[in-house]
Design a protein around this motif. Structure first.
Motif, PDB file in Angstrom:
ATOM      1  N   TYR A  41      22.298  87.778 -10.358  1.00  0.00           N
ATOM      2  CA  TYR A  41      22.108  88.337  -9.207  1.00  0.00           C
ATOM      3  C   TYR A  41      22.467  89.570  -8.443  1.00  0.00           C
ATOM      4  O   TYR A  41      22.293  90.809  -8.473  1.00  0.00           O
ATOM      5  CB  TYR A  41      22.556  86.961  -7.939  1.00  0.00           C
ATOM      6  CG  TYR A  41      22.450  87.096  -6.753  1.00  0.00           C
ATOM      7  CD1 TYR A  41      21.657  88.058  -5.804  1.00  0.00           C
ATOM      8  CD2 TYR A  41      24.161  87.261  -6.656  1.00  0.00           C
ATOM      9  CE1 TYR A  41      22.086  88.157  -4.458  1.00  0.00           C
ATOM     10  CE2 TYR A  41      24.096  87.886  -4.979  1.00  0.00           C
ATOM     11  CZ  TYR A  41      23.263  88.128  -4.272  1.00  0.00           C
ATOM     12  OH  TYR A  41      24.020  88.447  -3.035  1.00  0.00           O
ATOM     13  N   MET A  81      18.353  78.930 -10.841  1.00  0.00           N
ATOM     14  CA  MET A  81      19.108  78.900  -9.806  1.00  0.00           C
ATOM     15  C   MET A  81      20.467  80.363  -9.015  1.00  0.00           C
ATOM     16  O   MET A  81      20.749  79.506  -8.063  1.00  0.00           O
ATOM     17  CB  MET A  81      19.314  77.058  -9.850  1.00  0.00           C
ATOM     18  CG  MET A  81      18.576  76.531  -9.838  1.00  0.00           C
ATOM     19  SD  MET A  81      17.304  76.262  -8.055  1.00  0.00           S
ATOM     20  CE  MET A  81      18.422  75.539  -6.871  1.00  0.00           C
ATOM     21  N   LEU A  84      17.713  82.463  -8.130  1.00  0.00           N
ATOM     22  CA  LEU A  84      17.610  82.750  -7.186  1.00  0.00           C
ATOM     23  C   LEU A  84      18.030  82.311  -5.797  1.00  0.00           C
ATOM     24  O   LEU A  84      17.413  82.780  -5.214  1.00  0.00           O
ATOM     25  CB  LEU A  84      16.129  81.870  -8.306  1.00  0.00           C
ATOM     26  CG  LEU A  84      15.500  83.028  -8.832  1.00  0.00           C
ATOM     27  CD1 LEU A  84      14.189  81.509  -9.262  1.00  0.00           C
ATOM     28  CD2 LEU A  84      14.651  83.567  -8.490  1.00  0.00           C
ATOM     29  N   VAL A  85      19.143  81.142  -5.984  1.00  0.00           N
ATOM     30  CA  VAL A  85      19.310  80.978  -4.399  1.00  0.00           C
ATOM     31  C   VAL A  85      20.025  81.671  -3.618  1.00  0.00           C
ATOM     32  O   VAL A  85      19.457  81.877  -3.357  1.00  0.00           O
ATOM     33  CB  VAL A  85      20.140  79.259  -5.201  1.00  0.00           C
ATOM     34  CG1 VAL A  85      21.335  79.770  -3.588  1.00  0.00           C
ATOM     35  CG2 VAL A  85      19.258  78.604  -5.700  1.00  0.00           C
ATOM     36  N   LEU A  88      17.252  84.999  -2.816  1.00  0.00           N
ATOM     37  CA  LEU A  88      15.911  84.393  -2.105  1.00  0.00           C
ATOM     38  C   LEU A  88      16.662  83.922  -0.489  1.00  0.00           C
ATOM     39  O   LEU A  88      15.758  82.999  -0.036  1.00  0.00           O
ATOM     40  CB  LEU A  88      14.657  83.240  -3.293  1.00  0.00           C
ATOM     41  CG  LEU A  88      14.781  84.329  -3.933  1.00  0.00           C
ATOM     42  CD1 LEU A  88      13.215  82.760  -4.561  1.00  0.00           C
ATOM     43  CD2 LEU A  88      13.904  85.349  -3.854  1.00  0.00           C
ATOM     44  N   SER A  89      17.958  84.412  -0.181  1.00  0.00           N
ATOM     45  CA  SER A  89      18.462  83.574   0.740  1.00  0.00           C
ATOM     46  C   SER A  89      17.748  83.736   2.040  1.00  0.00           C
ATOM     47  O   SER A  89      17.785  83.584   2.816  1.00  0.00           O
ATOM     48  CB  SER A  89      19.941  84.069   0.691  1.00  0.00           C
ATOM     49  OG  SER A  89      20.285  85.302   0.589  1.00  0.00           O
ATOM     50  N   TRP A 100      14.084  76.903   1.283  1.00  0.00           N
ATOM     51  CA  TRP A 100      14.300  78.117   0.813  1.00  0.00           C
ATOM     52  C   TRP A 100      14.873  77.580  -1.063  1.00  0.00           C
ATOM     53  O   TRP A 100      14.461  77.796  -1.911  1.00  0.00           O
ATOM     54  CB  TRP A 100      15.769  78.825   1.342  1.00  0.00           C
ATOM     55  CG  TRP A 100      16.733  79.827   0.242  1.00  0.00           C
ATOM     56  CD1 TRP A 100      16.342  80.144  -0.352  1.00  0.00           C
ATOM     57  CD2 TRP A 100      17.707  79.182   0.730  1.00  0.00           C
ATOM     58  NE1 TRP A 100      18.245  80.816  -0.826  1.00  0.00           N
ATOM     59  CE2 TRP A 100      18.683  80.076  -0.671  1.00  0.00           C
ATOM     60  CE3 TRP A 100      19.083  78.717   1.592  1.00  0.00           C
ATOM     61  CZ2 TRP A 100      20.211  79.792  -0.867  1.00  0.00           C
ATOM     62  CZ3 TRP A 100      19.659  78.448   1.658  1.00  0.00           C
ATOM     63  CH2 TRP A 100      20.761  78.933   0.613  1.00  0.00           C
ATOM     64  N   LEU A 101      15.147  76.531  -0.745  1.00  0.00           N
ATOM     65  CA  LEU A 101      15.615  75.877  -2.055  1.00  0.00           C
ATOM     66  C   LEU A 101      14.968  75.309  -2.862  1.00  0.00           C
ATOM     67  O   LEU A 101      14.546  75.038  -4.320  1.00  0.00           O
ATOM     68  CB  LEU A 101      16.699  74.897  -0.982  1.00  0.00           C
ATOM     69  CG  LEU A 101      18.409  75.086  -0.976  1.00  0.00           C
ATOM     70  CD1 LEU A 101      18.693  73.717  -0.588  1.00  0.00           C
ATOM     71  CD2 LEU A 101      19.027  76.443  -1.612  1.00  0.00           C
ATOM     72  N   CYS A 104      13.056  78.192  -4.815  1.00  0.00           N
ATOM     73  CA  CYS A 104      14.171  78.678  -5.389  1.00  0.00           C
ATOM     74  C   CYS A 104      13.936  77.179  -7.140  1.00  0.00           C
ATOM     75  O   CYS A 104      13.995  77.312  -8.156  1.00  0.00           O
ATOM     76  CB  CYS A 104      15.572  78.779  -5.035  1.00  0.00           C
ATOM     77  SG  CYS A 104      15.924  79.530  -4.009  1.00  0.00           S
ATOM     78  N   GLU A 107      10.586  77.809  -8.918  1.00  0.00           N
ATOM     79  CA  GLU A 107      10.207  78.889  -9.415  1.00  0.00           C
ATOM     80  C   GLU A 107      11.227  78.678 -11.140  1.00  0.00           C
ATOM     81  O   GLU A 107      11.152  78.753 -11.551  1.00  0.00           O
ATOM     82  CB  GLU A 107      10.909  80.206  -8.846  1.00  0.00           C
ATOM     83  CG  GLU A 107       9.816  80.660  -7.824  1.00  0.00           C
ATOM     84  CD  GLU A 107       8.644  81.014  -8.013  1.00  0.00           C
ATOM     85  OE1 GLU A 107       9.079  81.956  -9.420  1.00  0.00           O
ATOM     86  OE2 GLU A 107       7.498  81.169  -7.565  1.00  0.00           O
ATOM     87  N   SER A 108      12.296  77.787 -10.397  1.00  0.00           N
ATOM     88  CA  SER A 108      13.460  77.347 -11.890  1.00  0.00           C
ATOM     89  C   SER A 108      12.812  76.968 -13.013  1.00  0.00           C
ATOM     90  O   SER A 108      13.754  76.700 -14.180  1.00  0.00           O
ATOM     91  CB  SER A 108      14.692  76.976 -10.883  1.00  0.00           C
ATOM     92  OG  SER A 108      15.328  77.804 -10.599  1.00  0.00           O
ATOM     93  N   GLY A 153      12.293  88.800  -8.284  1.00  0.00           N
ATOM     94  CA  GLY A 153      13.225  88.560  -9.459  1.00  0.00           C
ATOM     95  C   GLY A 153      12.931  88.793 -10.782  1.00  0.00           C
ATOM     96  O   GLY A 153      13.481  88.458 -11.439  1.00  0.00           O
TER      97      GLY A 153
END
Length: 552
Positions: A41, A81, A84-85, A88-89, A100-101, A104, A107-108, A153
């Protein structure tokens, strides 16, 4: 007195280890996997730390080597995680943490699948190649499913500058992702073999690392094919700004339109005074007129006034109400004399924003689902003629989809425009992540790119990915640039999705080869059942040295 309990020998199957030892071994891999995702990230914009990305994959490759599929999946999920966390916040800025979570986590899962497959192939000869191909294949799936895909991402999107960027001109974002991951996996394997003083065995990963590092510089030596003469175009991007941040920005739709009219008229005054160049075309952002000018004469009059003042056609981002009650996210060509003369509708609309799939189900988790629109996608390749140029249109997140940009360039676009509205996401990093994608598309197709947003960051980008001008966030602004339009074709433009499918197929075949190799080893009785089957995907050992016989 009870007899002492002996620890299992190193390399023994996990089932023979004490439970506490297995937990420690898992934690020793899980924490670095999560941390590696966070470092990936940090390599993404707005930070200029693109060079961190290969090191994260070096770490991930070492963590995955020789582990069971289930453990590989867990490590990949944690890596995803960690990445992406924070990345993508912005998706949770105004709708809360749960959506949001949840995004993530979903996608994870794809990251977990990729890591499990990479673990399965980690003991094959030239394993870094197959691991990188698997990664590209999973990115291809993420970009298509579910609900049309979510390509945000992708590893290549974190490389808008630096050594690897020119690779995009050879094979697009898939090849760019591949060389970054390959460089990391090869570097990790090289370190592992040197640490074990296996100098001869280190030759293969050293060669793979060198190849990955050289692809970008070599790409700069491959010129695009020139198909026609150059043309000069002066283009202006207008950022009118919005009344407020967040989901309620468009509650004052007329104010947004008035802002863009006012800033355009200010530009016209600068042109008339000789302090600014006369543009051939002006680009307004997505949602610059959320009031349908075909149904609201006052809005149409305002846009016509701005076009007449600047004496150039304006690409107007508008929300149009269709006869069947649906809406279209459109870009209109508004001529200073003839008014609206052409239209391009957004071709890939955004789930959970512009429309809501499974509305009743997702309402269980958030009341914000009722704020999603009822938009429908439009047809065509996404090209508009304005100011004497063929301009490819990628509305907001469309810039993330390879096929949409490919279609525009193949249809004759010699410049790309990215009208966008990022006001919903406030002062987050989202706009910088999107800007990075635009820079990569410029290199991929050898096209200048103009990004116009309601609230920033707007930018002008040269075909080599350099940003020549940009605005701040949540301030009005104007960018004027003289662009050289060339009808050229890069190798990436010609090949389109071929590199992605070739790499995906290579990854699938590698997994199949690992499964077959594992079965042959078990039939031959070369290993205890379950002790070293990671390559086969049927068990495996987390012990150091697992799979040493298959290093290649």
């Amino acid at each position: 007195m009870a007899a002492p309990t002996l620890d299992p020998a190193p390399g023994s199957p996990p089932s023979e280890r004490p439970r506490s030892g297995r937990a420690v071994a898992l934690l020793a891999r899980a924490v670095p996997a999560l941390g590696a995702g966070v470092v990936l990230y940090l390599s993404f914009p707005p930070r200029d730390l693109w060079w961190l990305a290969p090191f994260t994959f070096a770490a991930l490759g070492l963590l995955l080597r020789g582990v069971r599929l289930r453990r590989g999946f867990l490590l990949g999920f944690l890596f995803g995680m960690g990445f992406l966390v924070p990345l993508l916040s912005w998706t949770g800025s105004f709708v809360g943490a749960l959506p949001w979570l949840a995004l993530c986590a979903v996608e994870s899962l794809a990251f977990g699948v990729a890591a499990a497959a990479m673990a399965a192939t980690s003991t094959l000869p030239a394993a870094p190649v197959w691991g990188a191909a698997i990664w590209v294949g999973v990115e291809a799936v993420r970009g298509r499913v579910p609900f049309g895909g979510f390509p945000w991402g992708r590893t290549g999107f974190g490389q808008p500058a630096g050594l690897f960027l020119p690779t995009a001109s050879l094979g697009g974002v898939p090849l760019l992702s591949f060389v970054v991951v390959l460089a990391g996996l090869a570097f990790g394997e090289l370190l592992r073999r040197l640490y074990r003083r296996r100098i001869r065995a280190a030759v293969v990963p050293a060669v793979l690392l060198a190849v990955a590092l050289l692809v970008g510089p070599v790409a700069t030596l491959v010129p695009p094919t020139v198909n026609g003469p150059e043309k000069q175009l002066t283009v202006a991007a207008v950022q009118g700004n919005v009344p407020r941040l967040g989901l309620d920005f468009n509650s004052q739709r007329r104010a947004v339109l008035d802002n863009h009219v006012r800033v355009t008229e200010q530009l016209a005054a600068e042109v008339a005074a000789g302090r600014q160049r006369q543009p051939d075309v002006v680009v307004w952002p997505e949602n610059s007129s959320d009031i349908d000018p075909f149904r609201n004469p006052d809005a149409a009059a305002q846009i016509s006034r701005a076009a007449a003042a600047i004496k150039a056609p304006i690409l107007v981002g508008s929300v149009l109400v269709n006869d069947n009650g649906t809406t279209s996210n459109s870009i209109l060509v508004w001529d200073p004399v003839a008014g609206p003369v052409a239209r391009n509708d957004k071709r890939r609309i955004q789930p959970f924003g512009e429309y809501m799939p499974w509305r009743s189900f997702f309402r269980i988790f958030s009341s914000y689902v009722d704020r999603a629109g009822n938009f429908v996608p439009g047809p065509g390749p996404g090209v508009l003629q304005a100011g004497g140029a063929d301009i490819g249109i990628a509305i907001c997140w469309e810039i993330a989809f390879d096929d949409l940009v490919d279609d525009s360039v193949s249809a004759g676009a010699t410049m790309l425009a990215v009208p966008s509205n990022n006001a919903t996401f406030g002062l987050s990093e989202m706009t910088y992540q999107q800007l990075a994608m635009s820079r990569i598309r410029a290199v991929e197709h050898d096209r200048p790119v103009v990004v116009a947003t309601t609230s920033g960051v707007s930018a002008t980008i040269t075909p080599d990915g350099a940003v020549t001008g940009s605005t701040g966030q949540f301030v009005p602004g104007v960018l004027v640039a003289d662009e050289t339009l060339e009808d050229t074709t890069t190798l990436a433009t010609r090949l389109r999705s071929i590199p992605e499918w070739v790499l995906t197929a290579a990854g699938v075949l590698a997994v199949g080869a690992a499964v077959l190799a594992g079965r042959r080893r078990r039939r031959a009785g070369d290993e205890p059942a379950g002790a070293n089957g990671a390559g086969a995907g049927t068990g495996g050992s987390d012990a150091p040295g697992a799979g040493e016989d298959f290093d290649g």
